[in-house]
Design an enzyme around this catalytic site. Structure first.
Site, mmCIF file in Angstrom:
data_model
loop_
_atom_site.group_PDB
_atom_site.id
_atom_site.type_symbol
_atom_site.label_atom_id
_atom_site.label_comp_id
_atom_site.label_asym_id
_atom_site.label_seq_id
_atom_site.Cartn_x
_atom_site.Cartn_y
_atom_site.Cartn_z
ATOM 1 N N LYS A 237 32.907 55.397 24.688
ATOM 2 C CA LYS A 237 32.110 56.173 25.632
ATOM 3 C C LYS A 237 31.918 55.436 26.960
ATOM 4 O O LYS A 237 32.034 56.020 28.020
ATOM 5 C CB LYS A 237 30.757 56.531 25.025
ATOM 6 C CG LYS A 237 30.877 57.374 23.761
ATOM 7 C CD LYS A 237 29.515 57.669 23.153
ATOM 8 C CE LYS A 237 29.647 58.416 21.840
ATOM 9 N NZ LYS A 237 30.268 59.740 21.987
ATOM 10 N N ASP B 40 21.392 51.957 18.123
ATOM 11 C CA ASP B 40 22.725 52.529 18.277
ATOM 12 C C ASP B 40 22.908 52.860 19.756
ATOM 13 O O ASP B 40 22.453 53.880 20.239
ATOM 14 C CB ASP B 40 22.862 53.787 17.424
ATOM 15 C CG ASP B 40 24.179 54.530 17.673
ATOM 16 O OD1 ASP B 40 25.010 54.021 18.450
ATOM 17 O OD2 ASP B 40 24.369 55.612 17.089
ATOM 18 N N TRP C 65 22.679 62.238 16.251
ATOM 19 C CA TRP C 65 23.195 60.920 15.877
ATOM 20 C C TRP C 65 22.170 60.124 15.089
ATOM 21 O O TRP C 65 22.522 59.419 14.133
ATOM 22 C CB TRP C 65 23.683 60.170 17.118
ATOM 23 C CG TRP C 65 24.938 60.786 17.635
ATOM 24 C CD1 TRP C 65 25.104 61.495 18.788
ATOM 25 C CD2 TRP C 65 26.212 60.821 16.972
ATOM 26 N NE1 TRP C 65 26.400 61.959 18.887
ATOM 27 C CE2 TRP C 65 27.104 61.565 17.790
ATOM 28 C CE3 TRP C 65 26.693 60.295 15.771
ATOM 29 C CZ2 TRP C 65 28.441 61.781 17.439
ATOM 30 C CZ3 TRP C 65 28.028 60.515 15.426
ATOM 31 C CH2 TRP C 65 28.883 61.247 16.254
#
Length: 364
Positions: free
Chosen positions: A200, A176, A102
């Site tokens: 999530k 993030d 990511w």
């Protein structure tokens, strides 16, 4: 149907209480005769939903008054571009900490807008640890420092918050937090910008939350699309266009659920207890292996492998028969992964550990 425990990395499990409330309110929200899905985003009913969600979010995270909360679309992946578009502010470089897939995606996108300085990386050990801050090689002229506090795929978590100390520069820290947001107390004032996809740990797919310090608004690079300008969304209270209304509503219910549990300090204790059940098994049973450095193990995403990879398919088959689903590891790394976000009850992890012990005993 027998109860299942969903260990998906996202979209992920939601609190049972939230789903039940959403079911009860599906056709008629609070006697207004409409479903939330049917409401005008500018009507008084939905405006009250959005206002409460923001109020509860601010309370949970103790967000200072000089920060704006934005409810956006496009997923965290859109933020990979929106961050440099809005935060470069005339500068040419940005610092990134590279800890997995990511962060790599964020780096690749940022390179379209600026020179990226990889200030630290854990690639030398296949992204199995979080680089210590004293190893970071920061650029004093960077526009911002970006990192991923929890790598969803690799299961590496920064269990500490970086402190930036450039004496002559106010360089914002950007995070993030898609897979760790609201899993533990959060010092918002340490960050210039925080972003997270909801699917999530906070709500369903479709909503992205951005928390941004006000002084960082209003200086996008030339040519930035209107929809990618944070200030536009801040000035319109996230209503410049139609927001993802139902996703925002469900996320607001999750915030209420978190408050009723006792807030972020309480949920952190639950998350630590759940994670310890799995990591204690790894540390006492060599049938399973977790590749992550112990100090950097994630409380949210727990990757592991079996001693004999030939048993992977059988493990997943038997796990599903026990009501334990979505345990297959990410296609890029293989093995297994148990995502144990806020909404995963400890009973689910206990059932998983019991199954894993039984499986190991039967296949030793």
């Amino acid at each position: 149907m027998d109860h299942i425990y969903n260990f998906s990395a996202g979209p992920a499990v939601l609190p049972q209480e939230v789903l039940q409330q959403a079911r009860d309110e599906l056709l008629d929200w609070h006697g207004c005769g409409m479903s939330v899905m049917e409401m005008s985003h500018r009507g008084k009913e939905f405006m009250s939903i959005a206002a409460k969600a923001e109020s509860d979010l601010r309370e949970l995270a103790a967000i200072p008054h000089n920060y704006k909360v934005l409810f956006l679309q496009g997923g965290a992946s859109s933020q990979f571009a929106m961050v440099p578009m809005n935060l470069l502010r005339g500068k040419k470089t940005a610092d990134y900490i590279h800890t997995g897939q990511w962060s790599q995606k964020a780096i690749n996108e940022a390179k379209k807008y600026c020179t990226v300085n990889i200030a630290a990386s854990s690639e030398d050990a296949n992204f199995t640890y979080a680089p210590a801050q004293d190893k970071w090689q920061l650029d004093s002229n960077a526009a911002y420092v970006h990192y991923t506090p929890n790598e969803t795929i690799g299961g590496v978590e920064f269990n500490w918050t970086p402190k930036l100390t450039h004496s002559n520069n106010n360089i914002p820290l950007v995070a993030d937090m898609s897979s760790s947001m609201f899993s533990r107390p959060l010092d918002v004032a340490s960050f210039g910008l925080i972003y997270a996809g909801a699917q999530k740990n906070m709500g369903p797919a479709g909503l992205t939350i951005v928390i941004i310090r006000e002084d960082l608004l209003g200086m996008p690079i030339p040519g930035t699309p209107t929809m990618f300008d944070y200030k536009v969304h801040a000035d319109h209270d996230s209503m410049y266009n139609t927001p993802p209304t139902y996703a925002l509503y469900i996320t607001g219910l999750v915030f209420e659920w978190l408050k009723n549990l006792g807030g972020l300090a309480a949920i952190e204790k639950r998350n630590i207890a759940k994670a310890n059940l799995l990591y204690d098994l790894f540390d006492t049973n060599d049938f399973y292996h977790c590749p992550v450095t112990k100090s950097d193990r994630s409380h949210m995403n727990v990757p592991f492998t079996l001693k004999n990879p030939a048993l992977d398919s059988e493990f997943l088959k038997q796990a599903q028969a026990h009501g334990l689903i979505q345990l297959k590891g990410h296609r890029s790394v293989g093995g297994m992964r148990a995502s144990i976000y806020n909404a995963m009850p400890i009973e689910g992890v206990m059932k998983l550990v019991a199954f894993m012990k039984e499986f190991a005993s039967n296949h030793a």
